[in-house]
Design an enzyme around this catalytic site. Structure first.
Site, PDB file in Angstrom:
ATOM      1  N   ASP A 103      30.096  41.096  41.532  1.00  0.00           N
ATOM      2  CA  ASP A 103      30.663  39.891  42.138  1.00  0.00           C
ATOM      3  C   ASP A 103      31.360  39.036  41.080  1.00  0.00           C
ATOM      4  O   ASP A 103      30.711  38.465  40.214  1.00  0.00           O
ATOM      5  CB  ASP A 103      29.549  39.090  42.802  1.00  0.00           C
ATOM      6  CG  ASP A 103      30.046  37.811  43.438  1.00  0.00           C
ATOM      7  OD1 ASP A 103      31.241  37.742  43.776  1.00  0.00           O
ATOM      8  OD2 ASP A 103      29.242  36.874  43.593  1.00  0.00           O
ATOM      9  N   ASP A 297      38.098  37.301  43.814  1.00  0.00           N
ATOM     10  CA  ASP A 297      36.657  37.437  44.015  1.00  0.00           C
ATOM     11  C   ASP A 297      36.317  38.778  44.656  1.00  0.00           C
ATOM     12  O   ASP A 297      36.570  39.002  45.838  1.00  0.00           O
ATOM     13  CB  ASP A 297      36.156  36.291  44.897  1.00  0.00           C
ATOM     14  CG  ASP A 297      34.669  36.377  45.193  1.00  0.00           C
ATOM     15  OD1 ASP A 297      33.975  37.172  44.516  1.00  0.00           O
ATOM     16  OD2 ASP A 297      34.198  35.645  46.080  1.00  0.00           O
TER      17      ASP A 297
END
Length: 507
Positions: A103, A297
């Site tokens: 992440d 992201d």
């Protein structure tokens, strides 16, 4: 005046209490029976939309010091955009094997340390001789879903990563709500963003910062995510891509690498100059695209757009698409669009293009995704229909270049030179045809010199809130002094409130 200031202060504190948020999105593997020819109604409850706003689900081959061999890291990821991309790690002594979600939109390294019905195993701190708890609690809340636990340290190695074992800060997750989901095959999260996002504060050194400091590898990593075109209903987890730590692997991309500056070192915040649907420029003020922030992201599944931008994109696609009677539910994620098996829906939709500011600020470059990346296969119905979702959603938290876009590109996070690079991914192909395009340079003379917009970051808001608290305290002190001191009288002997703050405060 005091009441107004206090109200403003409490509003700021309320805003800050939400923290930095992110979200995931998952469509359940439930097939609705019946005859369908254009769209499929879905209830929001079983859809399990894990969010409160917007939508989302989830250059050398080796270095001279022989700390890393990039070829050894190729295909070290598994998963897809709907369930997240994860890497195998060995945590503790002796090592306990865990799959960890990759992440780039958060900064904590956290692993499940207690049983949970949706995970197969967890990290048992009692079985690790090198685990040390700091005794400090930590909690991270996402747009929907959260976890809480305790901070500690332990030793970690990555079988298909840089050589050696490092000691890192980690959070042992003891409780969670909406974080671990049915069908996922990971037991923790690897936050690769900057220390500013670390919880409970930026003194907690993130995983990659620790790796760079302890191993001496370059402060660069890169991602290839190869789930483009895979159905979210697939039960198997194919080799999902590569996380290259220490640089970029040339065999994973084609053509030139184009770089955009990192605007702020918290998320990987970049600057979007404009969007196009097909060849149609949305003609919005560039600050609309960067409202709040624009970030890259990997933990966000969809391409998320600020509300005004999302509405403009949907309107442009509707005008451009060969299908004019699309139900609104498809665009907002409550319906799936279905076609007869073997019939390709992608020819009905246009390309989507994002223009990013280049490292030469007077220029830009364009990354383009074909419909195969944002009209995403989800499931089939009765073996006769293939159903798809819209891979773009609205957002109240800024523009997010998530997996929908990233799956088309090899993305380099060059923290040394504060830039993010994009090149065509070698795995973003379907039937030999590329699913993405990249082009440039283009002149940026037609956009503002600074397109950054939106709200202030949390640390700066804390500074402002403390300043306001100090101002409030000073004002209250002055008011108390004015109330205690004898009131000034006119020659007539009557009490006057003309010079008193009290009068103006209550009227």
């Amino acid at each position: 005046m005091a009441h107004g200031t206090a109200a403003l202060l409490w509003a700021l504190v309320f805003t800050l209490s939400f923290g930095v948020s992110r979200c995931y999105y998952k469509i359940p593997l439930k097939i609705y029976q019946g005859k369908f020819n254009s769209s499929l109604d879905l209830d929001l409850t079983p859809l399990q939309r894990l969010q409160s706003s917007g939508g989302n689900i989830l250059s050398l081959a080796s270095d001279p010091a022989e700390i890393v061999n990039f070829l050894d890291m190729v295909n070290n990821l598994q998963g897809d955009s709907g369930r997240g991309y994860y890497i195998e790690m060995s945590v503790g002594t002796p090592g306990q094997k865990l799959n960890i979600l990759v992440d780039t939109g958060s900064s904590n390294f956290a692993v499940a340390a207690a049983p949970h019905p949706f995970i197969t195993h967890y990290f048992n701190t009692a079985l690790s001789s090198t685990y040390q708890s700091t005794g400090q609690t930590v909690a991270v809340r996402y747009t929907q879903g959260n976890w809480g636990g305790e901070l500690g340290t332990d030793r970690v190695s990555i079988p298909n990563g840089p050589n050696g074992t490092i000691t890192i800060n980690m959070a042992a997750i003891l409780s969670s709500d909406g974080f671990f989901l049915p069908g996922v095959n990971w037991q923790g999260i690897l936050g690769l963003a900057y220390p500013m996002l670390a919880r409970p504060d930026s003194s907690v050194e993130p995983f990659f910062d620790s790796m760079v400091r302890q191993t001496g590898i370059p402060d660069v990593f890169s991602l290839q995510m190869c789930g483009a075109g895979l159905s979210a209903s697939s039960t198997a987890d194919p080799a999902g891509g590569s996380l290259i730590m220490g640089g970029a692997e040339p065999t994973l991309y084609r053509g030139l690498m184009w770089y955009t500056p990192i605007r702020e070192e918290w998320y990987y915040q970049v600057e979007v100059l404009k969007l196009e649907v097909g060849d149609q420029n949305l003609n919005l003020d560039c600050r609309e695209y960067n409202m709040d922030k624009a970030i890259v992201d990997s933990g966000t599944t969809l391409l998320r757009l600020p509300v005004n931008v999302f509405n403009a994109v949907v309107e442009a696609i509707t005008r451009t698409s060969l299908i004019q009677d699309f139900t609104s539910g498809f665009w907002v994620g409550t319906k799936l669009a279905c076609w007869m098996k073997g019939e390709s829906p992608w020819r009905f939709f246009p390309k989507l293009s994002i223009y990013l500011r280049a490292t030469n600020s007077s220029q830009s470059f364009r990354i383009t995704i074909l419909p195969q990346l944002y009209i995403q296969p989800v499931t089939d119905v009765d073996g006769t229909l293939d159903c798809f979702r819209f891979g773009v959603s609205s957002s109240a938290n800024g523009l997010v270049i998530g997996a929908t876009v990233m799956e088309g590109f090899y993305v380099v996070f060059d923290r040394v030179q504060r830039r993010v690079g994009f090149a065509l991914s070698s795995c973003a192909v379907n039937g030999g045809a590329p699913l993405s395009e990249i082009a440039g340079p283009f002149s940026a003379a037609d956009v503002a010199a600074d397109c950054s917009g939106g709200v202030l970051k949390a640390p700066l808001l804390w500074v402002i809130s403390y300043t306001l608290m100090a101002v409030c305290a000073l004002v209250l002190l002055i008011l108390l002094l004015l109330l205690v001191l004898p009131c000034r009288r006119r020659n007539s002997g009557e009490i006057t409130d003309e010079s008193s703050l009290v009068r103006h405060r209550i009227k």
